[in-house]
Scaffold this motif. Sequence first.
Motif, PDB file in Angstrom:
ATOM      1  N   SER A  48      32.324  -6.335 -16.705  1.00  0.00           N
ATOM      2  CA  SER A  48      31.434  -5.575 -17.417  1.00  0.00           C
ATOM      3  C   SER A  48      32.305  -4.888 -18.256  1.00  0.00           C
ATOM      4  O   SER A  48      32.254  -4.862 -19.526  1.00  0.00           O
ATOM      5  CB  SER A  48      30.623  -4.718 -16.545  1.00  0.00           C
ATOM      6  OG  SER A  48      29.825  -3.891 -17.324  1.00  0.00           O
ATOM      7  N   GLU A  49      33.259  -4.237 -17.955  1.00  0.00           N
ATOM      8  CA  GLU A  49      34.316  -3.568 -18.523  1.00  0.00           C
ATOM      9  C   GLU A  49      35.066  -4.254 -19.629  1.00  0.00           C
ATOM     10  O   GLU A  49      35.218  -3.876 -20.728  1.00  0.00           O
ATOM     11  CB  GLU A  49      35.656  -2.666 -18.027  1.00  0.00           C
ATOM     12  CG  GLU A  49      36.565  -2.010 -18.570  1.00  0.00           C
ATOM     13  CD  GLU A  49      35.944  -0.775 -19.060  1.00  0.00           C
ATOM     14  OE1 GLU A  49      36.471  -0.328 -20.023  1.00  0.00           O
ATOM     15  OE2 GLU A  49      34.883  -0.148 -18.646  1.00  0.00           O
ATOM     16  N   LYS A  52      32.437  -4.810 -22.671  1.00  0.00           N
ATOM     17  CA  LYS A  52      32.551  -3.957 -23.228  1.00  0.00           C
ATOM     18  C   LYS A  52      33.723  -3.632 -24.349  1.00  0.00           C
ATOM     19  O   LYS A  52      33.505  -3.354 -25.594  1.00  0.00           O
ATOM     20  CB  LYS A  52      32.393  -2.485 -22.463  1.00  0.00           C
ATOM     21  CG  LYS A  52      30.993  -2.325 -21.762  1.00  0.00           C
ATOM     22  CD  LYS A  52      31.148  -1.008 -20.754  1.00  0.00           C
ATOM     23  CE  LYS A  52      29.897  -1.209 -19.837  1.00  0.00           C
ATOM     24  NZ  LYS A  52      29.951   0.031 -18.905  1.00  0.00           N
ATOM     25  N   ASN A  56      33.956  -3.686 -28.355  1.00  0.00           N
ATOM     26  CA  ASN A  56      34.527  -2.614 -29.230  1.00  0.00           C
ATOM     27  C   ASN A  56      35.682  -3.420 -30.034  1.00  0.00           C
ATOM     28  O   ASN A  56      35.675  -3.094 -31.356  1.00  0.00           O
ATOM     29  CB  ASN A  56      35.156  -1.798 -28.446  1.00  0.00           C
ATOM     30  CG  ASN A  56      34.382  -0.506 -27.658  1.00  0.00           C
ATOM     31  OD1 ASN A  56      33.261  -0.468 -28.142  1.00  0.00           O
ATOM     32  ND2 ASN A  56      34.778   0.001 -26.717  1.00  0.00           N
ATOM     33  N   GLN A 130      24.854  -4.310 -18.437  1.00  0.00           N
ATOM     34  CA  GLN A 130      25.912  -3.713 -19.747  1.00  0.00           C
ATOM     35  C   GLN A 130      26.810  -4.758 -20.239  1.00  0.00           C
ATOM     36  O   GLN A 130      26.886  -4.797 -21.355  1.00  0.00           O
ATOM     37  CB  GLN A 130      26.514  -2.735 -19.008  1.00  0.00           C
ATOM     38  CG  GLN A 130      25.965  -1.422 -18.323  1.00  0.00           C
ATOM     39  CD  GLN A 130      26.711  -0.634 -17.489  1.00  0.00           C
ATOM     40  OE1 GLN A 130      27.916  -1.048 -16.964  1.00  0.00           O
ATOM     41  NE2 GLN A 130      26.377   0.821 -17.421  1.00  0.00           N
ATOM     42  N   ALA A 134      26.640  -5.763 -24.105  1.00  0.00           N
ATOM     43  CA  ALA A 134      28.085  -5.791 -24.850  1.00  0.00           C
ATOM     44  C   ALA A 134      28.320  -6.931 -25.505  1.00  0.00           C
ATOM     45  O   ALA A 134      28.474  -6.946 -26.777  1.00  0.00           O
ATOM     46  CB  ALA A 134      29.197  -5.449 -23.750  1.00  0.00           C
TER      47      ALA A 134
END
Length: 166
Positions: A48-49, A52, A56, A130, A134
Motif C-alpha cells: 500500500s505504501e 501511494k 506521488n 488505499q 493510489a
Amino acid sequence: MTDEIKLIQSKLVLLETEVSDLRQGYIIINRRYTNALTTLKELTGHASESAKRSANAAIKAADAARNASTAATEAAALSVLKAADAAADAAASAAESAIEAAAAAAAASAAAAASVAEQAEESCLIASAQAAEATKIATEAAAEAVKLSNLATDVARSARIKNSLS
C-alpha cells in the motif's frame, strides 16, 4: 486380567503420546500460521505504501510534463525551436515516468489485493483500498502527463512548420 490391564495401559500410554505429539504439532503449526499472517499483513502495508509513493511519483512526473509543456509553448511562441523541441522531449520523458509510476502503483495494488484474498483482515482491506485509490490517482496523473506531452509535441511541431513557411 492383569495382561488385559497391561495392554490397556500400554494403549493409553500410546494414545497419550499421540495426543501430546498432536498438541505439539498444532502449537508449531499455529505459531507458523501466526507468523505468516503477520508477515502477510506487513507486506500488505508495504504494498500500500509503495502504491501511494508511486502515485506521488506519477503526480510529480505529471507536474514536470506540465512545466515542460509550458516551456515548449513559450519557446515556440518566441520561435526558439531547439528549446521547444527539448521541452517537448522533456514532457515526453516525464509522461513515460508517470506511466511507469502508474504501472508500479498497479503492481503494488495487485499485491495488496492478493494478500486480502488470502486473509480478509480489516487492516489488509483498508491497505488494499488505499493502494487501489493510489493506483487510480497515478493513472489519472499519467493520462494527464501524456496529454501534456502530446500538446508540447504538437506545439513544437507547429512552430517548426510555421518557421519553415516563413
